[in-house]
Write a protein that holds these residues in place. Structure first.
Motif, PDB file in Angstrom:
ATOM      1  N   GLU A  46       0.824  -1.212   0.000  1.00  0.00           N
ATOM      2  CA  GLU A  46       0.000   0.000   0.000  1.00  0.00           C
ATOM      3  C   GLU A  46       0.861   1.266   0.000  1.00  0.00           C
ATOM      4  OE1 GLU A  46      -3.010   0.114   2.976  1.00  0.00           O
ATOM      5  OE2 GLU A  46      -3.783  -1.867   2.441  1.00  0.00           O
ATOM      6  N   THR A  47       1.948   1.241   0.785  1.00  0.00           N
ATOM      7  CA  THR A  47       2.846   2.403   0.823  1.00  0.00           C
ATOM      8  C   THR A  47       4.072   2.207  -0.058  1.00  0.00           C
ATOM      9  OG1 THR A  47       4.034   1.557   2.751  1.00  0.00           O
ATOM     10  CG2 THR A  47       2.123   2.984   3.164  1.00  0.00           C
ATOM     11  N   ARG A  48       4.140   1.038  -0.726  1.00  0.00           N
ATOM     12  CA  ARG A  48       5.271   0.691  -1.604  1.00  0.00           C
ATOM     13  C   ARG A  48       6.591   0.819  -0.848  1.00  0.00           C
ATOM     14  NH1 ARG A  48       4.088   0.003  -6.879  1.00  0.00           N
ATOM     15  NH2 ARG A  48       6.106   0.738  -7.575  1.00  0.00           N
ATOM     16  N   THR A  49       6.662   0.122   0.303  1.00  0.00           N
ATOM     17  CA  THR A  49       7.832   0.191   1.177  1.00  0.00           C
ATOM     18  C   THR A  49       8.322  -1.206   1.536  1.00  0.00           C
ATOM     19  OG1 THR A  49       6.975   2.236   2.151  1.00  0.00           O
ATOM     20  CG2 THR A  49       8.682   1.090   3.382  1.00  0.00           C
ATOM     21  N   LEU A  50       9.619  -1.419   1.338  1.00  0.00           N
ATOM     22  CA  LEU A  50      10.287  -2.635   1.820  1.00  0.00           C
ATOM     23  C   LEU A  50      11.051  -2.267   3.079  1.00  0.00           C
ATOM     24  CD1 LEU A  50      11.888  -3.988  -1.484  1.00  0.00           C
ATOM     25  CD2 LEU A  50       9.919  -4.936  -0.291  1.00  0.00           C
ATOM     26  N   ARG A  51      10.991  -3.129   4.085  1.00  0.00           N
ATOM     27  CA  ARG A  51      11.777  -2.928   5.307  1.00  0.00           C
ATOM     28  C   ARG A  51      12.671  -4.153   5.490  1.00  0.00           C
ATOM     29  NH1 ARG A  51       6.810  -0.882   6.280  1.00  0.00           N
ATOM     30  NH2 ARG A  51       6.731   1.299   6.891  1.00  0.00           N
ATOM     31  N   VAL A  86      17.046  -1.033  10.643  1.00  0.00           N
ATOM     32  CA  VAL A  86      16.087  -1.304   9.581  1.00  0.00           C
ATOM     33  C   VAL A  86      16.422  -0.418   8.398  1.00  0.00           C
ATOM     34  CG1 VAL A  86      13.653  -1.321   8.939  1.00  0.00           C
ATOM     35  CG2 VAL A  86      14.306  -1.801  11.292  1.00  0.00           C
ATOM     36  N   VAL A  87      16.574  -1.039   7.228  1.00  0.00           N
ATOM     37  CA  VAL A  87      16.774  -0.297   5.992  1.00  0.00           C
ATOM     38  C   VAL A  87      15.398  -0.164   5.349  1.00  0.00           C
ATOM     39  CG1 VAL A  87      17.910  -0.252   3.745  1.00  0.00           C
ATOM     40  CG2 VAL A  87      19.099  -1.223   5.713  1.00  0.00           C
ATOM     41  N   VAL A  88      14.974   1.071   5.125  1.00  0.00           N
ATOM     42  CA  VAL A  88      13.649   1.343   4.570  1.00  0.00           C
ATOM     43  C   VAL A  88      13.822   1.738   3.099  1.00  0.00           C
ATOM     44  CG1 VAL A  88      11.567   2.752   4.752  1.00  0.00           C
ATOM     45  CG2 VAL A  88      12.835   2.103   6.823  1.00  0.00           C
ATOM     46  N   ILE A  89      13.245   0.922   2.213  1.00  0.00           N
ATOM     47  CA  ILE A  89      13.383   1.140   0.778  1.00  0.00           C
ATOM     48  C   ILE A  89      11.992   1.456   0.220  1.00  0.00           C
ATOM     49  CG2 ILE A  89      14.063   0.106  -1.413  1.00  0.00           C
ATOM     50  CD1 ILE A  89      15.801  -1.862   0.284  1.00  0.00           C
ATOM     51  N   ARG A  90      11.874   2.630  -0.391  1.00  0.00           N
ATOM     52  CA  ARG A  90      10.599   3.012  -1.018  1.00  0.00           C
ATOM     53  C   ARG A  90      10.730   2.823  -2.531  1.00  0.00           C
ATOM     54  NH1 ARG A  90       7.798   4.596   3.149  1.00  0.00           N
ATOM     55  NH2 ARG A  90       8.709   5.900   4.765  1.00  0.00           N
ATOM     56  N   TYR A  91       9.752   2.117  -3.090  1.00  0.00           N
ATOM     57  CA  TYR A  91       9.799   1.812  -4.516  1.00  0.00           C
ATOM     58  C   TYR A  91       8.603   2.367  -5.271  1.00  0.00           C
ATOM     59  CZ  TYR A  91       6.770  -2.114  -3.102  1.00  0.00           C
ATOM     60  OH  TYR A  91       5.765  -2.900  -2.590  1.00  0.00           O
TER      61      TYR A  91
END
Length: 87
Positions: free
Chosen positions: A6-11, A82-87
């Motif tokens: 929904e937020t297009r986020t990988l953690r 935590v590495v937060v990756i937004r795609y």
């Protein structure tokens, strides 16, 4: 790693651990307490994605993350980050 579409986020959770000493007898290993980590470890991680993400960040101010095309590189200077990756 978790994905929030929904937020297009990988953690990506990075957790350091101390292995049980190799000198512990096999019969007592389930009861052995792992060694204490006296200093925060420093480790690197590289994440290669199938497409270039929009941004990358880390939760801890002691860690860094960089983005180069489809590759995320992080240097973690803590027990957990935590590495937060937004795609």
């Amino acid at each position: 790693m978790t994905d929030d579409p929904e937020t297009r986020t990988l953690r990506v959770h990075l957790i350091a651990g101390g292995p049980t000493p190799a000198t512990t007898p096999v019969i007592n290993r389930p009861y052995a307490v792992p060694g204490l980590i006296e200093d925060a470890p420093i480790f690197r991680v590289r994440v290669l994605l199938s497409m270039a993400p929009k941004s990358v960040a880390v939760a801890s101010p002691n860690s860094t993350a960089t983005l180069d095309g489809k590759t995320v590189t992080a240097v973690v200077s803590d027990i957990h980050d935590v590495v937060v990756i937004r795609y």
